[in-house]
Design a protein around this motif. Structure first.
Motif, PDB file in Angstrom:
ATOM      1  N   ALA A  76       0.829  -1.103   0.131  1.00  0.00           N
ATOM      2  CA  ALA A  76      -0.133   0.057   0.034  1.00  0.00           C
ATOM      3  C   ALA A  76       0.986   1.383  -0.010  1.00  0.00           C
ATOM      4  O   ALA A  76       0.307   2.318   0.008  1.00  0.00           O
ATOM      5  N   GLY A  77       2.209   1.274  -0.096  1.00  0.00           N
ATOM      6  CA  GLY A  77       2.857   2.162  -0.245  1.00  0.00           C
ATOM      7  C   GLY A  77       2.761   2.962  -1.368  1.00  0.00           C
ATOM      8  O   GLY A  77       2.637   2.426  -2.488  1.00  0.00           O
ATOM      9  N   ARG A  78       2.911   4.389  -1.371  1.00  0.00           N
ATOM     10  CA  ARG A  78       2.912   5.051  -2.755  1.00  0.00           C
ATOM     11  C   ARG A  78       3.525   6.358  -2.462  1.00  0.00           C
ATOM     12  O   ARG A  78       3.854   6.735  -1.273  1.00  0.00           O
ATOM     13  N   PHE A  79       4.021   7.046  -3.597  1.00  0.00           N
ATOM     14  CA  PHE A  79       4.646   8.486  -3.456  1.00  0.00           C
ATOM     15  C   PHE A  79       3.599   9.628  -4.048  1.00  0.00           C
ATOM     16  O   PHE A  79       2.739   9.352  -4.933  1.00  0.00           O
ATOM     17  N   GLN A  80       4.128  10.686  -3.139  1.00  0.00           N
ATOM     18  CA  GLN A  80       3.347  11.991  -3.746  1.00  0.00           C
ATOM     19  C   GLN A  80       4.274  12.910  -3.934  1.00  0.00           C
ATOM     20  O   GLN A  80       5.433  13.120  -3.402  1.00  0.00           O
ATOM     21  N   TRP A  81       4.235  13.801  -4.898  1.00  0.00           N
ATOM     22  CA  TRP A  81       5.080  14.785  -5.324  1.00  0.00           C
ATOM     23  C   TRP A  81       4.438  16.186  -5.063  1.00  0.00           C
ATOM     24  O   TRP A  81       3.434  16.530  -5.762  1.00  0.00           O
ATOM     25  N   ARG A  82       5.123  17.220  -4.278  1.00  0.00           N
ATOM     26  CA  ARG A  82       4.330  18.508  -3.966  1.00  0.00           C
ATOM     27  C   ARG A  82       5.511  19.363  -3.938  1.00  0.00           C
ATOM     28  O   ARG A  82       6.652  19.204  -4.039  1.00  0.00           O
ATOM     29  N   THR A 104       6.670  12.747  -0.538  1.00  0.00           N
ATOM     30  CA  THR A 104       6.109  12.122   0.623  1.00  0.00           C
ATOM     31  C   THR A 104       5.737  10.585   0.288  1.00  0.00           C
ATOM     32  O   THR A 104       5.084  10.333  -0.699  1.00  0.00           O
ATOM     33  N   LEU A 105       6.156   9.636   1.065  1.00  0.00           N
ATOM     34  CA  LEU A 105       5.832   8.387   1.188  1.00  0.00           C
ATOM     35  C   LEU A 105       4.492   8.268   1.865  1.00  0.00           C
ATOM     36  O   LEU A 105       4.511   8.527   3.120  1.00  0.00           O
ATOM     37  N   THR A 106       3.557   7.485   1.384  1.00  0.00           N
ATOM     38  CA  THR A 106       2.289   7.355   2.031  1.00  0.00           C
ATOM     39  C   THR A 106       1.984   5.857   1.942  1.00  0.00           C
ATOM     40  O   THR A 106       2.470   5.370   1.450  1.00  0.00           O
ATOM     41  N   GLU A 107       1.058   5.506   3.150  1.00  0.00           N
ATOM     42  CA  GLU A 107       0.711   4.132   3.066  1.00  0.00           C
ATOM     43  C   GLU A 107      -0.714   4.155   3.631  1.00  0.00           C
ATOM     44  O   GLU A 107      -1.115   4.624   4.575  1.00  0.00           O
ATOM     45  N   ALA A 108      -1.718   3.547   2.882  1.00  0.00           N
ATOM     46  CA  ALA A 108      -3.012   3.498   3.021  1.00  0.00           C
ATOM     47  C   ALA A 108      -3.303   2.343   4.237  1.00  0.00           C
ATOM     48  O   ALA A 108      -2.445   1.217   3.887  1.00  0.00           O
ATOM     49  N   GLY A 109      -4.450   2.277   4.708  1.00  0.00           N
ATOM     50  CA  GLY A 109      -4.743   1.765   5.863  1.00  0.00           C
ATOM     51  C   GLY A 109      -3.836   1.509   7.024  1.00  0.00           C
ATOM     52  O   GLY A 109      -3.121   2.463   7.200  1.00  0.00           O
ATOM     53  N   ARG A 110      -4.078   0.490   8.030  1.00  0.00           N
ATOM     54  CA  ARG A 110      -3.486   0.685   9.490  1.00  0.00           C
ATOM     55  C   ARG A 110      -2.173  -0.178   9.591  1.00  0.00           C
ATOM     56  O   ARG A 110      -1.415   0.303  10.403  1.00  0.00           O
ATOM     57  N   LYS A 111      -2.219  -0.963   8.733  1.00  0.00           N
ATOM     58  CA  LYS A 111      -0.976  -1.873   8.967  1.00  0.00           C
ATOM     59  C   LYS A 111       0.205  -1.113   8.104  1.00  0.00           C
ATOM     60  O   LYS A 111       0.044  -0.299   7.049  1.00  0.00           O
ATOM     61  N   ARG A 112       1.398  -1.090   8.648  1.00  0.00           N
ATOM     62  CA  ARG A 112       2.525  -0.482   8.280  1.00  0.00           C
ATOM     63  C   ARG A 112       3.818  -1.396   7.677  1.00  0.00           C
ATOM     64  O   ARG A 112       4.405  -2.160   8.433  1.00  0.00           O
ATOM     65  N   HIS A 113       3.596  -1.382   6.470  1.00  0.00           N
ATOM     66  CA  HIS A 113       4.738  -2.699   5.955  1.00  0.00           C
ATOM     67  C   HIS A 113       5.656  -1.855   4.901  1.00  0.00           C
ATOM     68  O   HIS A 113       6.848  -2.579   4.678  1.00  0.00           O
ATOM     69  N   ALA A 114       5.471  -0.740   4.492  1.00  0.00           N
ATOM     70  CA  ALA A 114       6.573  -0.049   3.776  1.00  0.00           C
ATOM     71  C   ALA A 114       7.793   0.223   4.498  1.00  0.00           C
ATOM     72  O   ALA A 114       7.655   0.461   5.744  1.00  0.00           O
ATOM     73  N   SER A 115       8.650   0.325   3.870  1.00  0.00           N
ATOM     74  CA  SER A 115      10.023   0.370   4.571  1.00  0.00           C
ATOM     75  C   SER A 115      11.100   1.347   4.201  1.00  0.00           C
ATOM     76  O   SER A 115      11.260   1.565   2.809  1.00  0.00           O
ATOM     77  N   LEU A 116      11.787   1.970   4.942  1.00  0.00           N
ATOM     78  CA  LEU A 116      13.042   2.792   4.467  1.00  0.00           C
ATOM     79  C   LEU A 116      14.328   2.517   5.018  1.00  0.00           C
ATOM     80  O   LEU A 116      14.210   2.404   6.537  1.00  0.00           O
TER      81      LEU A 116
END
Length: 298
Positions: A76-82, A104-116
């Motif tokens: 569910a991780g996605r990028f946004q550019w602003r 900006t790195l966003t992630e939908a939902g409550r679970k946090r799987h995206a990583s840096l």
């Protein structure tokens, strides 16, 4: 999960915006997204972006002095550019401020799987590479070597990041449909013609989708990154008509995933057992599409 075509287009867009730019600071509204402790985020400040590359489904931003940011978007991780100094918003879990704007790195939902991960040096970076073959850069002989290295179902072969790089659930469904191969065929069962067809279909389909997504995005930043697209032949199109034969698209459900396929085009009209329904129905499990449709009409 963004796969090779989506990640490629993300990289295209990032190169146009941050390559050669200075990194200013990292903000972490969700600190758990950061999975490493050394080097520290402050070491990246005021360093220029020298490259952006792909490691499997990961995006790597390379800075001066061999410092790297490795970002895995997961499901569910996605990028946004602003513009510069933009606020992260409710779904923002990491904010990267550059001299040219804000990623900006966003992630939908409550679970946090995206990583840096913050990484120092090429050797440490290699630890994040699953090691799969870059199929768009290989020849048929390399493809055959990897296919014969282990005996798996074709679905597993295409999606295992240690075997092939960057292909996931969505594009594997599309590749197998184009190849007219069952997702549950074993790699050891393919003849030379079928292997060549699978190889050519993989290359052609991935290239087509890269160009399709590039044309869709243009000079903008990708705003619609999804595994479910109406132009796809079978993925995400359960019970919709196959674009080639008109037969309803079928599925195999397992865990939180499903494989979509056309029984007529890929398995001589025979249904593949769905793990949930076949256990429930046992001997009553239909063997053909016609039997399944008749069962649904009862």
């Amino acid at each position: 999960m963004p796969e090779l075509p989506d990640v490629t287009v993300y990289i295209d867009s990032l190169e146009r915006r941050i390559l050669g730019e200075k990194f200013e600071r990292l903000l972490l509204p969700t600190p758990f997204v950061l999975r490493s402790v050394e080097p520290a985020p402050a070491e990246f400040e005021n360093r220029r972006v020298e490259e952006i590359r792909r490691l499997g489904k990961r995006i790597v931003i390379g800075f001066e002095d061999q410092l790297f940011m490795v970002i895995h978007l997961m499901i569910a991780g996605r990028f946004q550019w602003r513009d510069r100094d933009a606020r992260p918003g409710r779904k923002g879990i990491a904010v990267f401020h550059f001299s040219s704007g804000t990623l900006t790195l966003t992630e939908a939902g409550r679970k946090r799987h995206a990583s840096l991960h913050l990484v120092r040096g090429e050797e440490a970076l290699r630890e994040h590479d699953p090691g799969g073959l870059e199929v768009l850069e290989c020849d048929l002989a390399d493809f055959v070597r990897v296919l014969h290295s282990e005996n798996h179902t074709l679905k597993r072969f295409l999606t295992d990041p240690h075997l092939l790089s960057g292909i996931g659930n969505a594009y594997s469904d599309e590749i197998l449909h184009r190849s007219r191969l069952s997702p549950l065929r074993l790699t050891s069962q393919l003849n030379d013609d079928e292997i060549a067809c699978l190889y050519q279909s993989t290359l052609a389909l991935l290239r087509e989708w890269i160009e399709r997504l590039r044309a869709e995005v243009g000079d903008d930043f990708p705003a619609k990154v999804t595994a479910f697209r109406s132009e796809m032949a079978v993925h995400g199109r359960y019970r919709e008509p196959c674009p080639d034969c008109g037969s309803p698209v079928q599925r195999i459900a397992y865990a939180s995933n499903e494989t979509n396929y056309c029984a007529e085009c890929q398995n001589e009209g025979r249904l593949l057992a769905d793990r949930a329904l076949s256990r429930l129905l046992k001997d009553d499990w239909p063997r053909t599409v016609e039997q399944l449709e008749a069962l649904r009409k009862r």
